[in-house]
Design a protein around this motif. Structure first.
Motif, PDB file in Angstrom:
ATOM      1  N   ARG A  97       0.849  -1.196   0.000  1.00  0.00           N
ATOM      2  CA  ARG A  97       0.000   0.000   0.000  1.00  0.00           C
ATOM      3  C   ARG A  97       0.882   1.243   0.000  1.00  0.00           C
ATOM      4  O   ARG A  97       1.860   1.313   0.736  1.00  0.00           O
ATOM      5  CB  ARG A  97      -0.884  -0.003   1.256  1.00  0.00           C
ATOM      6  N   ALA A  98       0.504   2.204  -0.800  1.00  0.00           N
ATOM      7  CA  ALA A  98       1.302   3.423  -0.895  1.00  0.00           C
ATOM      8  C   ALA A  98       1.367   4.126   0.457  1.00  0.00           C
ATOM      9  O   ALA A  98       0.364   4.266   1.152  1.00  0.00           O
ATOM     10  CB  ALA A  98       0.697   4.356  -1.936  1.00  0.00           C
ATOM     11  N   ALA A  99       2.563   4.569   0.825  1.00  0.00           N
ATOM     12  CA  ALA A  99       2.724   5.337   2.062  1.00  0.00           C
ATOM     13  C   ALA A  99       2.473   6.795   1.744  1.00  0.00           C
ATOM     14  O   ALA A  99       3.310   7.661   1.935  1.00  0.00           O
ATOM     15  CB  ALA A  99       4.119   5.139   2.639  1.00  0.00           C
ATOM     16  N   VAL A 100       1.291   7.051   1.259  1.00  0.00           N
ATOM     17  CA  VAL A 100       0.934   8.358   0.730  1.00  0.00           C
ATOM     18  C   VAL A 100      -0.489   8.653   1.194  1.00  0.00           C
ATOM     19  O   VAL A 100      -1.279   7.738   1.392  1.00  0.00           O
ATOM     20  CB  VAL A 100       1.042   8.311  -0.818  1.00  0.00           C
ATOM     21  N   PRO A 101      -0.795   9.917   1.431  1.00  0.00           N
ATOM     22  CA  PRO A 101      -2.150  10.191   1.903  1.00  0.00           C
ATOM     23  C   PRO A 101      -3.187   9.590   0.970  1.00  0.00           C
ATOM     24  O   PRO A 101      -3.034   9.608  -0.239  1.00  0.00           O
ATOM     25  CB  PRO A 101      -2.231  11.717   1.907  1.00  0.00           C
ATOM     26  N   GLU A 102      -4.217   9.058   1.563  1.00  0.00           N
ATOM     27  CA  GLU A 102      -5.163   8.302   0.772  1.00  0.00           C
ATOM     28  C   GLU A 102      -6.536   8.518   1.376  1.00  0.00           C
ATOM     29  O   GLU A 102      -6.712   8.417   2.582  1.00  0.00           O
ATOM     30  CB  GLU A 102      -4.781   6.825   0.881  1.00  0.00           C
ATOM     31  N   VAL A 103      -7.487   8.846   0.568  1.00  0.00           N
ATOM     32  CA  VAL A 103      -8.864   8.931   1.021  1.00  0.00           C
ATOM     33  C   VAL A 103      -9.489   7.588   0.715  1.00  0.00           C
ATOM     34  O   VAL A 103      -9.436   7.112  -0.416  1.00  0.00           O
ATOM     35  CB  VAL A 103      -9.626  10.055   0.289  1.00  0.00           C
ATOM     36  N   ILE A 104     -10.067   6.975   1.734  1.00  0.00           N
ATOM     37  CA  ILE A 104     -10.558   5.601   1.553  1.00  0.00           C
ATOM     38  C   ILE A 104     -11.590   5.519   0.443  1.00  0.00           C
ATOM     39  O   ILE A 104     -11.668   4.529  -0.283  1.00  0.00           O
ATOM     40  CB  ILE A 104     -11.126   5.026   2.866  1.00  0.00           C
ATOM     41  N   TRP A 105     -12.340   6.613   0.271  1.00  0.00           N
ATOM     42  CA  TRP A 105     -13.409   6.595  -0.742  1.00  0.00           C
ATOM     43  C   TRP A 105     -12.855   6.667  -2.151  1.00  0.00           C
ATOM     44  O   TRP A 105     -13.562   6.346  -3.115  1.00  0.00           O
ATOM     45  CB  TRP A 105     -14.366   7.764  -0.517  1.00  0.00           C
ATOM     46  N   ARG A 115      -3.434  16.308  14.006  1.00  0.00           N
ATOM     47  CA  ARG A 115      -3.330  15.017  13.321  1.00  0.00           C
ATOM     48  C   ARG A 115      -1.967  14.843  12.692  1.00  0.00           C
ATOM     49  O   ARG A 115      -1.414  13.739  12.656  1.00  0.00           O
ATOM     50  CB  ARG A 115      -4.383  14.927  12.229  1.00  0.00           C
ATOM     51  N   ALA A 116      -1.457  15.952  12.160  1.00  0.00           N
ATOM     52  CA  ALA A 116      -0.207  15.888  11.397  1.00  0.00           C
ATOM     53  C   ALA A 116       0.920  15.268  12.219  1.00  0.00           C
ATOM     54  O   ALA A 116       1.838  14.665  11.669  1.00  0.00           O
ATOM     55  CB  ALA A 116       0.183  17.289  10.949  1.00  0.00           C
ATOM     56  N   ARG A 117       0.819  15.400  13.547  1.00  0.00           N
ATOM     57  CA  ARG A 117       1.897  14.912  14.400  1.00  0.00           C
ATOM     58  C   ARG A 117       2.091  13.411  14.269  1.00  0.00           C
ATOM     59  O   ARG A 117       3.213  12.903  14.342  1.00  0.00           O
ATOM     60  CB  ARG A 117       1.578  15.270  15.842  1.00  0.00           C
ATOM     61  N   ALA A 118       0.994  12.691  14.086  1.00  0.00           N
ATOM     62  CA  ALA A 118       1.069  11.230  14.055  1.00  0.00           C
ATOM     63  C   ALA A 118       1.206  10.688  12.639  1.00  0.00           C
ATOM     64  O   ALA A 118       1.662   9.569  12.446  1.00  0.00           O
ATOM     65  CB  ALA A 118      -0.180  10.641  14.713  1.00  0.00           C
ATOM     66  N   LEU A 119       0.821  11.465  11.657  1.00  0.00           N
ATOM     67  CA  LEU A 119       0.750  10.972  10.299  1.00  0.00           C
ATOM     68  C   LEU A 119       2.130  10.900   9.641  1.00  0.00           C
ATOM     69  O   LEU A 119       2.980  11.739   9.897  1.00  0.00           O
ATOM     70  CB  LEU A 119      -0.166  11.872   9.472  1.00  0.00           C
ATOM     71  N   PRO A 120       2.305   9.904   8.763  1.00  0.00           N
ATOM     72  CA  PRO A 120       3.597   9.761   8.082  1.00  0.00           C
ATOM     73  C   PRO A 120       3.727  10.680   6.876  1.00  0.00           C
ATOM     74  O   PRO A 120       4.696  10.565   6.146  1.00  0.00           O
ATOM     75  CB  PRO A 120       3.603   8.282   7.669  1.00  0.00           C
ATOM     76  N   TRP A 121       2.749  11.550   6.650  1.00  0.00           N
ATOM     77  CA  TRP A 121       2.863  12.471   5.531  1.00  0.00           C
ATOM     78  C   TRP A 121       2.489  13.870   6.001  1.00  0.00           C
ATOM     79  O   TRP A 121       1.927  14.038   7.080  1.00  0.00           O
ATOM     80  CB  TRP A 121       1.986  12.046   4.362  1.00  0.00           C
ATOM     81  N   SER A 122       2.769  14.857   5.197  1.00  0.00           N
ATOM     82  CA  SER A 122       2.523  16.235   5.598  1.00  0.00           C
ATOM     83  C   SER A 122       1.055  16.585   5.450  1.00  0.00           C
ATOM     84  O   SER A 122       0.338  15.986   4.648  1.00  0.00           O
ATOM     85  CB  SER A 122       3.367  17.170   4.745  1.00  0.00           C
ATOM     86  N   PRO A 123       0.581  17.555   6.225  1.00  0.00           N
ATOM     87  CA  PRO A 123      -0.807  18.001   6.109  1.00  0.00           C
ATOM     88  C   PRO A 123      -1.123  18.499   4.703  1.00  0.00           C
ATOM     89  O   PRO A 123      -2.247  18.326   4.227  1.00  0.00           O
ATOM     90  CB  PRO A 123      -0.906  19.159   7.109  1.00  0.00           C
ATOM     91  N   GLU A 124      -0.126  19.087   4.040  1.00  0.00           N
ATOM     92  CA  GLU A 124      -0.363  19.580   2.675  1.00  0.00           C
ATOM     93  C   GLU A 124      -0.675  18.417   1.741  1.00  0.00           C
ATOM     94  O   GLU A 124      -1.628  18.474   0.960  1.00  0.00           O
ATOM     95  CB  GLU A 124       0.857  20.340   2.143  1.00  0.00           C
ATOM     96  N   GLU A 125       0.107  17.347   1.850  1.00  0.00           N
ATOM     97  CA  GLU A 125      -0.162  16.172   1.017  1.00  0.00           C
ATOM     98  C   GLU A 125      -1.550  15.624   1.310  1.00  0.00           C
ATOM     99  O   GLU A 125      -2.310  15.275   0.415  1.00  0.00           O
ATOM    100  CB  GLU A 125       0.891  15.084   1.282  1.00  0.00           C
ATOM    101  N   GLU A 126      -1.866  15.570   2.604  1.00  0.00           N
ATOM    102  CA  GLU A 126      -3.170  15.058   3.012  1.00  0.00           C
ATOM    103  C   GLU A 126      -4.302  15.875   2.394  1.00  0.00           C
ATOM    104  O   GLU A 126      -5.223  15.338   1.784  1.00  0.00           O
ATOM    105  CB  GLU A 126      -3.279  15.088   4.546  1.00  0.00           C
TER     106      GLU A 126
END
Lengths: 237, 237
Positions: A4-12, B174-185
DNA sequence: GCGCACTACGTACGCCGTACGTAACTACGA
DNA sequence: TCGTAGTTACGTACGGCGTACGTAGTGCGC
């Protein structure tokens, strides 16, 4: 490893099925329903990846094929119960329509007391959230003003409904984990509060609590709050 | 075993020291400060009994002499930062005073981004909460109407401040725990939302989002919300 | 000055989320 | 047609969590 990509992902945005590999044994909807079932019956804290997997009858780690992180399971749950929102043809009376929306949301939260806890962060634009928002906007068609203002109305109304209902449900939900009854708990809190107020340091608080001696009618408080929010957005003449 | 009663207990009703036994090595305030320090620096999820005990320099289980349950540690934290509320002599202009209260609460939450998450349940009548509420009521002395109504005003204003500020802070926290940046999210979420809106199924949502093309001015939204809540309680002439 | 309530804290239990590895399976590209 | 790459299923294991419980030491109240 599935990779799975370690990239932000929206489940939908992720397809339920890609075509390759064995047929998935479960559906997203089925997983969401299982989680909702657990939460309804045993409280939100009982919703663990292990517990939901057991409910489905599969191994714990198999769940991760469908739901990359637990947080996404929560999103699935919120979307699943959001489907219970009944949408109707707007009546032309935006105030009445929005009141109906608010009452429906409140009823939804009463059926699923864990819902307010999952709604606290940003509303996630899940499929059913989109349907719901579009319906609210349709109800607000008769209201003059920009879409921005209408979105602010929806946000504030949702916020107030969530806050008020959450406070009401919190006691009941907490009771599930506590080793004593809610009555004992509130008795202890009232005893403490009474003692503090008797100190005379908080005269207005004391007055406020003696004014409303009996139990507060939460339903009436909620109703007044709704009315006030809607009034605040009514065009002034 | 110390034999703490298995009975509902408000932490504030329990004396810090009974007189018997060795002098406690820590104070409630010191413990609260340690927990707040951890939460401010590493986020609320880093606040564990072990972590706070380590911060204090004592064994994990020693903490339980002071704080019977983790929930009580949370109450201590909320009360500790509530002490930062600056209280003043009411000006006679309840609207201005309540606006000032709201801005102060918002600033408090910005300094302690974990605060909204702990405020969601019933407000706990901790010592500093009582001071704060009494101050709000004093500011509302000029407002005609019952204490009940004034309490409803305070509740709604607090609710709105909390909801709005929490939504704003959620992303950052949230950004603190996430493996990606808030911008990417947010890019991923916007991409998904754009694709859904392009489907044409949600014409009003699409219109709303094209209307406000630029980033939303959250400060202005917040200010408008405050004004509306206060208007809703202003006596009609 | 005795006893008991209290403090301090190590150990242990049963949870949790989830990284990772392995084996079976199936649609697609060659 | 067939290998192979992408998937599914899932067992094991790791590092956390809250906290029950037991033990040892301490100092106030009787």
């Amino acid at each position: 490893m599935a990779g799975r990509a370690a990239v932000p992902e929206v489940i939908w945005a992720r397809p339920e099925r890609t075509g390759r590999g064995p047929r998935p044994a479960y559906t997203r909807a089925g997983i969401a329903d299982a989680a909702v079932r657990v939460a309804d019956a045993e409280g939100l804290d009982a919703v663990s990846m292990r517990r939901v997997a057991a409910e489905l009858g599969c191994g714990t780690m198999s769940l991760y094929n469908y739901v990359p992180r637990k947080e996404d399971l929560y999103e699935l749950m919120v979307d699943a119960v959001s489907a219970e929102h009944e949408l109707w043809e707007p009546s032309g009376d935006w105030r009445a329509d929005m009141l109906r929306v608010a009452h429906q949301t409140r009823a939804l939260m009463r059926r699923h007391p864990w819902l307010p806890r999952l709604m606290s962060p940003v509303y996630g634009f899940s499929p059913n959230a989109l349907r719901y928002l579009e319906h609210c906007l349709a109800c607000l068609d008769p209201l003059p003003g920009s879409y921005g203002t209408r979105m602010e109305l929806i946000a504030m109304l949702n916020g107030v409904v969530t806050t008020y209902t959450a406070n009401e449900l919190a006691t009941a939900e907490r009771a599930r984990a506590l080793p004593w009854s809610p009555e004992e708990e509130s008795a202890a809190r009232i005893a403490y509060l009474g003692e503090r107020l008797a100190s005379g340091a908080y005269p207005r608080m004391a007055a406020a609590f003696t004014e409303d001696a009996g139990p507060i009618d939460m339903e009436a408080v909620f109703e007044r709050a709704l009315g006030r929010v809607l009034d605040a957005f009514a065009p002034r003449e």
